[in-house]
Motif scaffolding. Sequence first.
Motif, PDB file in Angstrom:
ATOM      1  N   ALA A   1       0.828  -1.211   0.000  1.00  0.00           N
ATOM      2  CA  ALA A   1       0.000   0.000   0.000  1.00  0.00           C
ATOM      3  C   ALA A   1       0.863   1.261   0.000  1.00  0.00           C
ATOM      4  O   ALA A   1       0.507   2.265  -0.628  1.00  0.00           O
ATOM      5  CB  ALA A   1      -0.931  -0.010   1.212  1.00  0.00           C
ATOM      6  N   LEU A   2       1.980   1.215   0.678  1.00  0.00           N
ATOM      7  CA  LEU A   2       2.866   2.375   0.804  1.00  0.00           C
ATOM      8  C   LEU A   2       3.799   2.533  -0.392  1.00  0.00           C
ATOM      9  O   LEU A   2       4.136   3.652  -0.782  1.00  0.00           O
ATOM     10  CB  LEU A   2       3.689   2.243   2.099  1.00  0.00           C
ATOM     11  CG  LEU A   2       4.619   3.374   2.471  1.00  0.00           C
ATOM     12  CD1 LEU A   2       3.845   4.680   2.666  1.00  0.00           C
ATOM     13  CD2 LEU A   2       5.373   3.019   3.746  1.00  0.00           C
ATOM     14  N   PHE A   3       4.219   1.407  -0.968  1.00  0.00           N
ATOM     15  CA  PHE A   3       5.188   1.421  -2.063  1.00  0.00           C
ATOM     16  C   PHE A   3       4.557   0.781  -3.303  1.00  0.00           C
ATOM     17  O   PHE A   3       4.583  -0.438  -3.453  1.00  0.00           O
ATOM     18  CB  PHE A   3       6.454   0.644  -1.667  1.00  0.00           C
ATOM     19  CG  PHE A   3       7.180   1.224  -0.495  1.00  0.00           C
ATOM     20  CD1 PHE A   3       8.066   2.287  -0.652  1.00  0.00           C
ATOM     21  CD2 PHE A   3       6.984   0.708   0.782  1.00  0.00           C
ATOM     22  CE1 PHE A   3       8.741   2.817   0.434  1.00  0.00           C
ATOM     23  CE2 PHE A   3       7.655   1.229   1.875  1.00  0.00           C
ATOM     24  CZ  PHE A   3       8.533   2.296   1.705  1.00  0.00           C
ATOM     25  N   PRO A   4       4.008   1.588  -4.206  1.00  0.00           N
ATOM     26  CA  PRO A   4       3.379   1.024  -5.402  1.00  0.00           C
ATOM     27  C   PRO A   4       4.334   0.156  -6.228  1.00  0.00           C
ATOM     28  O   PRO A   4       3.905  -0.777  -6.889  1.00  0.00           O
ATOM     29  CB  PRO A   4       2.936   2.256  -6.198  1.00  0.00           C
ATOM     30  CG  PRO A   4       2.837   3.348  -5.192  1.00  0.00           C
ATOM     31  CD  PRO A   4       3.872   3.048  -4.147  1.00  0.00           C
ATOM     32  N   ALA A   5       5.617   0.474  -6.196  1.00  0.00           N
ATOM     33  CA  ALA A   5       6.612  -0.311  -6.929  1.00  0.00           C
ATOM     34  C   ALA A   5       7.338  -1.236  -5.951  1.00  0.00           C
ATOM     35  O   ALA A   5       8.542  -1.135  -5.756  1.00  0.00           O
ATOM     36  CB  ALA A   5       7.585   0.607  -7.656  1.00  0.00           C
ATOM     37  N   LEU A   6       6.590  -2.131  -5.329  1.00  0.00           N
ATOM     38  CA  LEU A   6       7.152  -3.104  -4.391  1.00  0.00           C
ATOM     39  C   LEU A   6       7.480  -4.392  -5.145  1.00  0.00           C
ATOM     40  O   LEU A   6       6.645  -4.903  -5.893  1.00  0.00           O
ATOM     41  CB  LEU A   6       6.149  -3.424  -3.273  1.00  0.00           C
ATOM     42  CG  LEU A   6       6.570  -4.513  -2.292  1.00  0.00           C
ATOM     43  CD1 LEU A   6       7.716  -4.022  -1.401  1.00  0.00           C
ATOM     44  CD2 LEU A   6       5.381  -4.945  -1.436  1.00  0.00           C
ATOM     45  N   LEU A   7       8.669  -4.880  -4.954  1.00  0.00           N
ATOM     46  CA  LEU A   7       9.086  -6.169  -5.496  1.00  0.00           C
ATOM     47  C   LEU A   7       9.506  -7.040  -4.324  1.00  0.00           C
ATOM     48  O   LEU A   7      10.252  -6.592  -3.448  1.00  0.00           O
ATOM     49  CB  LEU A   7      10.248  -6.000  -6.462  1.00  0.00           C
ATOM     50  CG  LEU A   7       9.974  -5.124  -7.676  1.00  0.00           C
ATOM     51  CD1 LEU A   7      11.256  -4.868  -8.445  1.00  0.00           C
ATOM     52  CD2 LEU A   7       8.946  -5.775  -8.573  1.00  0.00           C
ATOM     53  N   VAL A   8       9.038  -8.277  -4.284  1.00  0.00           N
ATOM     54  CA  VAL A   8       9.319  -9.171  -3.163  1.00  0.00           C
ATOM     55  C   VAL A   8      10.178 -10.334  -3.634  1.00  0.00           C
ATOM     56  O   VAL A   8       9.815 -11.036  -4.574  1.00  0.00           O
ATOM     57  CB  VAL A   8       8.005  -9.708  -2.534  1.00  0.00           C
ATOM     58  CG1 VAL A   8       8.308 -10.663  -1.388  1.00  0.00           C
ATOM     59  CG2 VAL A   8       7.129  -8.548  -2.062  1.00  0.00           C
ATOM     60  N   LEU A   9      11.309 -10.520  -2.956  1.00  0.00           N
ATOM     61  CA  LEU A   9      12.137 -11.701  -3.160  1.00  0.00           C
ATOM     62  C   LEU A   9      11.861 -12.627  -1.984  1.00  0.00           C
ATOM     63  O   LEU A   9      12.243 -12.336  -0.849  1.00  0.00           O
ATOM     64  CB  LEU A   9      13.621 -11.338  -3.207  1.00  0.00           C
ATOM     65  CG  LEU A   9      14.075 -10.460  -4.363  1.00  0.00           C
ATOM     66  CD1 LEU A   9      15.567 -10.149  -4.227  1.00  0.00           C
ATOM     67  CD2 LEU A   9      13.768 -11.111  -5.697  1.00  0.00           C
TER      68      LEU A   9
END
Length: 183
Positions: A107-115
Amino acid sequence: MNDGYLIAVVGPSGVGKDSVIAGIAAARPDLQVVTRTITRPANAPGENFHAVSSAEFDGIVAQGGFCLHWNAHGLRYGIPAQVASDVQAGRHCIANLSRGVLTDAAALFPALLVLNITARPETLAHRLGTRGRETAAEIAHRLARNPGPLPDNANAVTIPNDGPLKETVSAALVALDQRGAVA
Protein backbone atom coordinates in the motif's frame (compact mmCIF):
# COMPACT_ATOMS: atom_id res chain seq x y z
CA MET A 1 10.73 11.77 -11.48
CA ASN A 2 9.52 8.17 -11.35
CA ASP A 3 9.27 6.39 -8.05
CA GLY A 4 11.99 3.93 -7.21
CA TYR A 5 11.40 0.41 -6.01
CA LEU A 6 11.31 -1.08 -2.58
CA ILE A 7 12.77 -4.55 -2.89
CA ALA A 8 11.52 -6.54 0.09
CA VAL A 9 13.52 -9.65 0.94
CA VAL A 10 11.47 -12.12 2.98
CA GLY A 11 11.89 -15.67 4.20
CA PRO A 12 12.28 -17.70 7.37
CA SER A 13 15.04 -17.17 9.89
CA GLY A 14 18.27 -18.76 8.73
CA VAL A 15 17.39 -18.69 5.04
CA GLY A 16 20.18 -16.20 4.31
CA LYS A 17 18.23 -12.99 3.66
CA ASP A 18 21.04 -10.73 4.85
CA SER A 19 23.64 -12.65 2.83
CA VAL A 20 21.47 -12.40 -0.28
CA ILE A 21 20.96 -8.67 0.31
CA ALA A 22 24.73 -8.18 0.72
CA GLY A 23 25.38 -10.10 -2.51
CA ILE A 24 22.82 -8.07 -4.44
CA ALA A 25 24.21 -4.82 -3.02
CA ALA A 26 27.76 -5.81 -3.99
CA ALA A 27 26.62 -6.41 -7.56
CA ARG A 28 24.41 -3.32 -7.60
CA PRO A 29 26.06 -0.56 -5.52
CA ASP A 30 23.37 1.87 -6.71
CA LEU A 31 20.82 0.07 -4.50
CA GLN A 32 20.34 1.56 -1.05
CA VAL A 33 20.48 -1.11 1.65
CA VAL A 34 18.02 -0.25 4.42
CA THR A 35 19.33 -0.50 7.98
CA ARG A 36 16.57 -1.72 10.27
CA THR A 37 15.99 -0.51 13.81
CA ILE A 38 15.63 -3.48 16.17
CA THR A 39 15.04 -3.90 19.90
CA ARG A 40 18.03 -6.27 20.05
CA PRO A 41 21.23 -5.73 22.04
CA ALA A 42 23.77 -3.70 20.05
CA ASN A 43 26.39 -6.45 20.36
CA ALA A 44 24.14 -9.16 18.88
CA PRO A 45 25.74 -10.93 15.93
CA GLY A 46 24.34 -10.84 12.43
CA GLU A 47 23.10 -8.00 10.27
CA ASN A 48 24.02 -4.35 10.58
CA PHE A 49 21.17 -2.74 12.55
CA HIS A 50 20.36 0.21 14.76
CA ALA A 51 19.82 -1.08 18.31
CA VAL A 52 17.26 0.60 20.54
CA SER A 53 15.37 -0.19 23.73
CA SER A 54 11.65 -0.89 23.64
CA ALA A 55 11.00 2.56 25.13
CA GLU A 56 13.14 4.20 22.45
CA PHE A 57 11.29 2.22 19.80
CA ASP A 58 7.96 3.49 21.19
CA GLY A 59 9.28 7.05 20.95
CA ILE A 60 10.29 6.61 17.32
CA VAL A 61 6.85 5.17 16.49
CA ALA A 62 5.13 8.09 18.27
CA GLN A 63 7.21 10.59 16.26
CA GLY A 64 6.37 8.90 12.94
CA GLY A 65 9.96 7.77 12.50
CA PHE A 66 9.10 4.47 10.79
CA CYS A 67 7.30 3.90 7.52
CA LEU A 68 6.85 0.23 8.51
CA HIS A 69 7.25 -1.55 11.83
CA TRP A 70 6.35 -4.95 13.27
CA ASN A 71 6.91 -7.44 16.08
CA ALA A 72 8.46 -10.87 15.57
CA HIS A 73 10.14 -13.45 17.80
CA GLY A 74 10.01 -11.19 20.86
CA LEU A 75 11.69 -8.27 19.06
CA ARG A 76 10.45 -5.14 17.36
CA TYR A 77 11.62 -4.05 13.93
CA GLY A 78 11.30 -0.74 12.09
CA ILE A 79 12.12 0.65 8.67
CA PRO A 80 13.03 4.38 8.81
CA ALA A 81 10.41 6.77 7.42
CA GLN A 82 13.12 8.25 5.18
CA VAL A 83 12.95 5.11 3.02
CA ALA A 84 9.49 6.11 1.77
CA SER A 85 10.86 9.51 0.74
CA ASP A 86 13.91 7.94 -0.90
CA VAL A 87 11.75 5.56 -2.98
CA GLN A 88 9.37 8.38 -3.90
CA ALA A 89 12.40 10.39 -5.07
CA GLY A 90 13.41 7.57 -7.43
CA ARG A 91 15.90 5.58 -5.33
CA HIS A 92 15.81 1.80 -5.34
CA CYS A 93 15.99 0.45 -1.79
CA ILE A 94 16.37 -3.13 -0.56
CA ALA A 95 15.23 -4.24 2.89
CA ASN A 96 14.83 -7.36 5.00
CA LEU A 97 11.10 -7.34 5.79
CA SER A 98 8.60 -9.56 7.54
CA ARG A 99 5.95 -11.28 5.45
CA GLY A 100 3.48 -9.85 7.96
CA VAL A 101 4.00 -6.28 6.72
CA LEU A 102 3.90 -6.97 2.98
CA THR A 103 0.29 -5.82 2.63
CA ASP A 104 1.18 -2.52 4.34
CA ALA A 105 4.36 -2.26 2.25
CA ALA A 106 2.39 -2.79 -0.98
CA ALA A 107 0.00 0.00 0.00
CA LEU A 108 2.87 2.38 0.80
CA PHE A 109 5.19 1.42 -2.06
CA PRO A 110 3.38 1.02 -5.40
CA ALA A 111 6.61 -0.31 -6.93
CA LEU A 112 7.15 -3.10 -4.39
CA LEU A 113 9.09 -6.17 -5.50
CA VAL A 114 9.32 -9.17 -3.16
CA LEU A 115 12.14 -11.70 -3.16
CA ASN A 116 10.82 -14.69 -1.23
CA ILE A 117 13.94 -16.63 -0.22
CA THR A 118 13.41 -20.29 0.69
CA ALA A 119 15.52 -23.24 1.83
CA ARG A 120 14.93 -26.84 2.85
CA PRO A 121 14.29 -27.46 6.59
CA GLU A 122 17.64 -29.21 7.05
CA THR A 123 19.44 -26.21 5.54
CA LEU A 124 17.57 -23.84 7.88
CA ALA A 125 18.28 -26.01 10.93
CA HIS A 126 21.99 -26.07 10.16
CA ARG A 127 22.21 -22.30 9.60
CA LEU A 128 20.19 -21.45 12.70
CA GLY A 129 22.37 -23.74 14.81
CA THR A 130 25.56 -22.25 13.38
CA ARG A 131 24.65 -18.64 14.10
CA GLY A 132 24.23 -19.45 17.80
CA ARG A 133 21.45 -17.01 18.71
CA GLU A 134 18.85 -19.61 19.73
CA THR A 135 18.51 -22.79 21.74
CA ALA A 136 17.69 -26.11 20.08
CA ALA A 137 14.09 -25.78 21.31
CA GLU A 138 13.77 -22.28 19.83
CA ILE A 139 15.16 -23.54 16.52
CA ALA A 140 12.68 -26.42 16.49
CA HIS A 141 9.84 -23.95 17.17
CA ARG A 142 10.94 -21.72 14.27
CA LEU A 143 11.17 -24.68 11.91
CA ALA A 144 7.66 -25.85 12.89
CA ARG A 145 6.07 -22.53 11.91
CA ASN A 146 4.08 -22.40 8.69
CA PRO A 147 4.22 -18.86 7.31
CA GLY A 148 1.36 -19.43 4.88
CA PRO A 149 1.06 -17.89 1.43
CA LEU A 150 2.30 -14.47 0.45
CA PRO A 151 -0.39 -11.77 0.19
CA ASP A 152 -2.21 -11.59 -3.15
CA ASN A 153 -0.86 -8.09 -3.77
CA ALA A 154 2.78 -9.16 -3.37
CA ASN A 155 4.72 -8.81 -6.61
CA ALA A 156 6.86 -11.79 -5.63
CA VAL A 157 9.36 -14.23 -7.00
CA THR A 158 10.52 -17.25 -4.98
CA ILE A 159 14.22 -18.08 -5.01
CA PRO A 160 15.69 -21.15 -3.27
CA ASN A 161 18.89 -20.65 -1.26
CA ASP A 162 20.13 -24.16 -0.56
CA GLY A 163 23.18 -24.06 -2.80
CA PRO A 164 26.03 -21.62 -3.30
CA LEU A 165 25.18 -18.03 -2.39
CA LYS A 166 26.54 -16.83 -5.73
CA GLU A 167 23.84 -18.83 -7.55
CA THR A 168 21.09 -17.42 -5.34
CA VAL A 169 22.31 -13.85 -5.85
CA SER A 170 22.51 -14.40 -9.62
CA ALA A 171 18.92 -15.72 -9.67
CA ALA A 172 17.77 -12.73 -7.62
CA LEU A 173 19.48 -10.27 -9.96
CA VAL A 174 17.86 -11.93 -12.99
CA ALA A 175 14.44 -11.75 -11.30
CA LEU A 176 14.92 -8.07 -10.44
CA ASP A 177 16.07 -7.32 -13.98
CA GLN A 178 13.01 -9.06 -15.43
CA ARG A 179 10.78 -6.86 -13.27
CA GLY A 180 12.62 -3.67 -14.21
CA ALA A 181 14.15 -3.01 -10.78
CA VAL A 182 17.74 -3.26 -11.97
CA ALA A 183 19.38 -2.46 -15.24
